[in-house]
Scaffold this motif. Structure first.
Motif, PDB file in Angstrom:
ATOM      1  N   CYS A   1      10.055   7.211   8.531  1.00  0.00           N
ATOM      2  CA  CYS A   1       8.942   7.544   9.436  1.00  0.00           C
ATOM      3  C   CYS A   1       8.175   6.305   9.901  1.00  0.00           C
ATOM      4  CB  CYS A   1       7.971   8.490   8.735  1.00  0.00           C
ATOM      5  SG  CYS A   1       8.670  10.107   8.331  1.00  0.00           S
ATOM      6  N   TYR A   2       7.840   5.394   8.961  1.00  0.00           N
ATOM      7  CA  TYR A   2       6.959   4.269   9.318  1.00  0.00           C
ATOM      8  C   TYR A   2       7.445   3.395  10.477  1.00  0.00           C
ATOM      9  CZ  TYR A   2       3.261   4.498   5.773  1.00  0.00           C
ATOM     10  OH  TYR A   2       2.176   4.843   5.033  1.00  0.00           O
ATOM     11  N   PRO A   3       8.770   3.134  10.598  1.00  0.00           N
ATOM     12  CA  PRO A   3       9.181   2.304  11.736  1.00  0.00           C
ATOM     13  C   PRO A   3       8.686   2.861  13.077  1.00  0.00           C
ATOM     14  CG  PRO A   3      10.968   2.437  10.160  1.00  0.00           C
ATOM     15  CD  PRO A   3       9.892   3.401   9.677  1.00  0.00           C
TER      16      PRO A   3
ATOM     17  N   GLY B   1      14.550 -13.013   0.963  1.00  0.00           N
ATOM     18  CA  GLY B   1      13.406 -13.347   0.117  1.00  0.00           C
ATOM     19  C   GLY B   1      12.057 -13.322   0.818  1.00  0.00           C
ATOM     20  N   GLU B   2      12.041 -12.912   2.092  1.00  0.00           N
ATOM     21  CA  GLU B   2      10.775 -12.854   2.835  1.00  0.00           C
ATOM     22  C   GLU B   2      10.039 -11.556   2.487  1.00  0.00           C
ATOM     23  OE1 GLU B   2      11.361 -13.377   7.028  1.00  0.00           O
ATOM     24  OE2 GLU B   2       9.226 -13.770   7.397  1.00  0.00           O
ATOM     25  N   ILE B   3       8.752 -11.640   2.236  1.00  0.00           N
ATOM     26  CA  ILE B   3       7.973 -10.481   1.769  1.00  0.00           C
ATOM     27  C   ILE B   3       6.983 -10.046   2.841  1.00  0.00           C
ATOM     28  CG2 ILE B   3       6.282  -9.696   0.055  1.00  0.00           C
ATOM     29  CD1 ILE B   3       7.469 -11.804  -1.857  1.00  0.00           C
ATOM     30  N   ILE B   4       6.956  -8.744   3.120  1.00  0.00           N
ATOM     31  CA  ILE B   4       5.948  -8.201   4.038  1.00  0.00           C
ATOM     32  C   ILE B   4       4.625  -8.117   3.282  1.00  0.00           C
ATOM     33  CG2 ILE B   4       5.232  -6.196   5.397  1.00  0.00           C
ATOM     34  CD1 ILE B   4       8.178  -5.549   5.836  1.00  0.00           C
TER      35      ILE B   4
ATOM     36  N   GLY C   1       5.987   5.085  -3.101  1.00  0.00           N
ATOM     37  CA  GLY C   1       6.581   4.433  -1.944  1.00  0.00           C
ATOM     38  C   GLY C   1       5.546   3.639  -1.156  1.00  0.00           C
ATOM     39  N   THR C   2       5.965   2.484  -0.611  1.00  0.00           N
ATOM     40  CA  THR C   2       5.024   1.618   0.101  1.00  0.00           C
ATOM     41  C   THR C   2       5.438   1.397   1.554  1.00  0.00           C
ATOM     42  OG1 THR C   2       6.210  -0.424  -0.453  1.00  0.00           O
ATOM     43  CG2 THR C   2       4.544   0.346  -2.031  1.00  0.00           C
ATOM     44  N   MET C   3       4.428   1.044   2.358  1.00  0.00           N
ATOM     45  CA  MET C   3       4.686   0.764   3.763  1.00  0.00           C
ATOM     46  C   MET C   3       5.625  -0.430   3.917  1.00  0.00           C
ATOM     47  SD  MET C   3       2.053  -0.113   6.819  1.00  0.00           S
ATOM     48  CE  MET C   3       1.832   1.493   7.531  1.00  0.00           C
ATOM     49  N   GLY C   4       5.387  -1.483   3.151  1.00  0.00           N
ATOM     50  CA  GLY C   4       6.236  -2.669   3.246  1.00  0.00           C
ATOM     51  C   GLY C   4       7.675  -2.357   2.867  1.00  0.00           C
ATOM     52  N   GLY C   5       7.839  -1.546   1.830  1.00  0.00           N
ATOM     53  CA  GLY C   5       9.178  -1.167   1.393  1.00  0.00           C
ATOM     54  C   GLY C   5       9.925  -0.410   2.464  1.00  0.00           C
ATOM     55  N   SER C   6       9.229   0.539   3.092  1.00  0.00           N
ATOM     56  CA  SER C   6       9.853   1.346   4.140  1.00  0.00           C
ATOM     57  C   SER C   6      10.268   0.486   5.324  1.00  0.00           C
ATOM     58  CB  SER C   6       8.879   2.439   4.603  1.00  0.00           C
ATOM     59  OG  SER C   6       9.376   3.091   5.755  1.00  0.00           O
TER      60      SER C   6
ATOM     61  N   THR D   1       0.835  -1.200   0.000  1.00  0.00           N
ATOM     62  CA  THR D   1       0.000   0.000   0.000  1.00  0.00           C
ATOM     63  C   THR D   1       0.874   1.256   0.000  1.00  0.00           C
ATOM     64  OG1 THR D   1      -1.528  -1.268   1.380  1.00  0.00           O
ATOM     65  CG2 THR D   1      -1.957   1.093   1.175  1.00  0.00           C
ATOM     66  N   THR D   2       0.565   2.204  -0.868  1.00  0.00           N
ATOM     67  CA  THR D   2       1.391   3.416  -0.946  1.00  0.00           C
ATOM     68  C   THR D   2       1.102   4.353   0.223  1.00  0.00           C
ATOM     69  OG1 THR D   2      -0.203   4.648  -2.266  1.00  0.00           O
ATOM     70  CG2 THR D   2       1.441   3.332  -3.473  1.00  0.00           C
TER      71      THR D   2
END
Lengths: 262, 161
Positions: free
Chosen positions: A118-120, A154-157, A104-109, A72-73
């Protein structure tokens, strides 16, 4: 940047398979990874874009928590979390600039865990949970130092679960050129107590300011923080600010966040 | 090389690209649309701003292959059908919202994205929205005036004059 093979799977299962190859790297919105690759600081042989996977996008309320897809962006979080979790939406609405927030995405951050992201702070202050393709990880176990997380290769959020607080707010003191926080503080008040997470300040990345949490759990007001100061030990010191300056800003930003949340 | 196909300003465009080919490179070098500029190449300046499926994005920080099948809008598609300037472009001219013009395509595309989601933005909202677009000539005041004018609002007195 060096060339690479590009894949854009449409399911998490296919993405996990694509990422099992050596030197394959997941690509979220690319707002950090692509600039890093341009500087040749990263050179994956294969990029696996997660942007076409619909099952990891979206914001939905599930009881007393918000579940946000990893893909999600920031722009979508800013719009769709505004009613249910305004502190989080406020944070998302001030990341970078509008065009960056559209990619930019939450998972990426969270996967990158930049010490100034910021997200952490939101995840840690919410006591949230990171959901991946293979397990769930509590926020307190997830962050393991600058650019380091509990994620395996290789683990994906796929999603993040955030308990919705009674009150919350995020305040950041921006480094004006990069717009990353020099110091950012997320304050979240729950029935069971207050959590305070600090980003941008520490060499170890995001952390909880437990002394402030204790003071605020008894009295949720800026005055409860009088006399408390964060230690400058272990704080980042660079051209933009000394460790003492950052430590001072932690107190200032925390008070502002409590006042704005109250 | 991989085939990529997208719709740019209503026309289908296809080409062969590498994994690392940026969207802005594809637009400029293969679609021949050089109105989209590369300023900083680090997603700070916004000169490369285009719309992808209606959203403002920095085309220097998106891969061409990520735009497969997308609807892309660039500055070349902004003029009215008869070739006259659209309301935002005309406002930039009327209010001297440009000097050298290098940032202008990105500014116009950013302003268009803003006005689509917020048709009557305040001066503060305009300044906030344009945070990711850098202009080194005008000092921004005339750009802000142009966006106010394009939204049909009084440009009257704005801050810092």
């Amino acid at each position: 940047m060096y060339n690479f093979e590009f894949e854009q799977p449409t399911t998490v299962a296919d993405a996990v398979k694509a990422l099992s190859e050596e030197d394959a790297q997941a690509l979220g919105g690319g707002q950090t990874l692509l600039p890093t690759m341009k500087q040749r600081l990263a050179m994956p042989s294969k990029l696996v874009s997660l942007t076409a996977i619909d099952e990891i996008k979206g914001v939905k309320k599930d009881g007393d928590q918000l579940v946000i897809g990893g893909g999600t962006t920031h722009g979508t979080v800013a719009r769709e979390a505004a009613a249910s979790y305004p502190g989080l939406a406020g944070l998302a609405s001030k990341i970078g600039d509008p065009a960056v927030r559209n990619r930019g995405t939450m998972g990426g951050s969270l996967a990158n865990n930049d010490p100034s992201a910021c997200y952490p702070a939101a995840l840690l202050a919410s006591g949230g949970t990171v959901v991946t393709d293979r397990r769930e990880i509590a926020a307190d176990d997830y962050f393991q130092g600058m650019f380091t997380t509990a994620l395996e290769e290789g683990e994906i959020i796929t999603a993040v679960k955030l308990p919705i607080p009674e009150k919350s707010n995020y305040q950041k003191f921006e480094q004006p050129a990069s717009r990353f926080p020099l110091v950012g503080v997320f304050v979240a008040k729950y029935a069971g107590g207050v959590r305070v997470a600090v980003t941008g300040a520490s060499n170890e990345g995001v952390f909880r300011w437990t002394e402030a949490e204790e003071a605020l759990s008894g009295d949720f007001s800026a005055s409860a923080l009088e006399g408390l100061s964060a230690s400058a030990e272990g704080m980042i010191s660079d051209i933009h600010g000394s460790s003492e300056y950052r430590a001072h800003l932690i107190g200032v930003m925390t008070k502002r966040a409590v006042t704005a949340a109250a | 090389m991989t085939s990529v196909k997208m719709t740019v300003n209503g026309k289908s465009v296809s080409g062969e690209v590498e994994g690392r080919t940026l969207l802005v490179s594809f637009l400029r070098e293969q679609a021949g649309l050089t109105g989209t500029h590369v300023g900083c190449d680090t997603s700070q300046c916004g000169a490369c701003l285009v719309h992808v499926n209606g959203d403002a994005v920095k085309s220097c920080t998106m891969l061409a292959l990520e735009a497969e099948g997308a609807e892309v809008a660039t500055i070349e598609g902004q003029a009215n059908a008869d070739g006259s300037l659209n309301v935002i472009q005309q406002a930039f001219q009327d209010h001297h919202g440009l000097q050298c013009g290098f940032c202008t395509p990105g500014m116009v595309m950013s302003a268009a994205a803003l006005l689509k989601e917020n048709p009557k933005p305040s001066e503060t909202e305009i300044r906030e929205y344009l945070q990711g677009n850098i202009c080194r000539c005008t000092g921004y005041h005339n750009i802000v005036k142009a966006v106010l004018a394009a939204s049909g609002q009084d440009v009257g007195a704005i801050a810092a004059e």
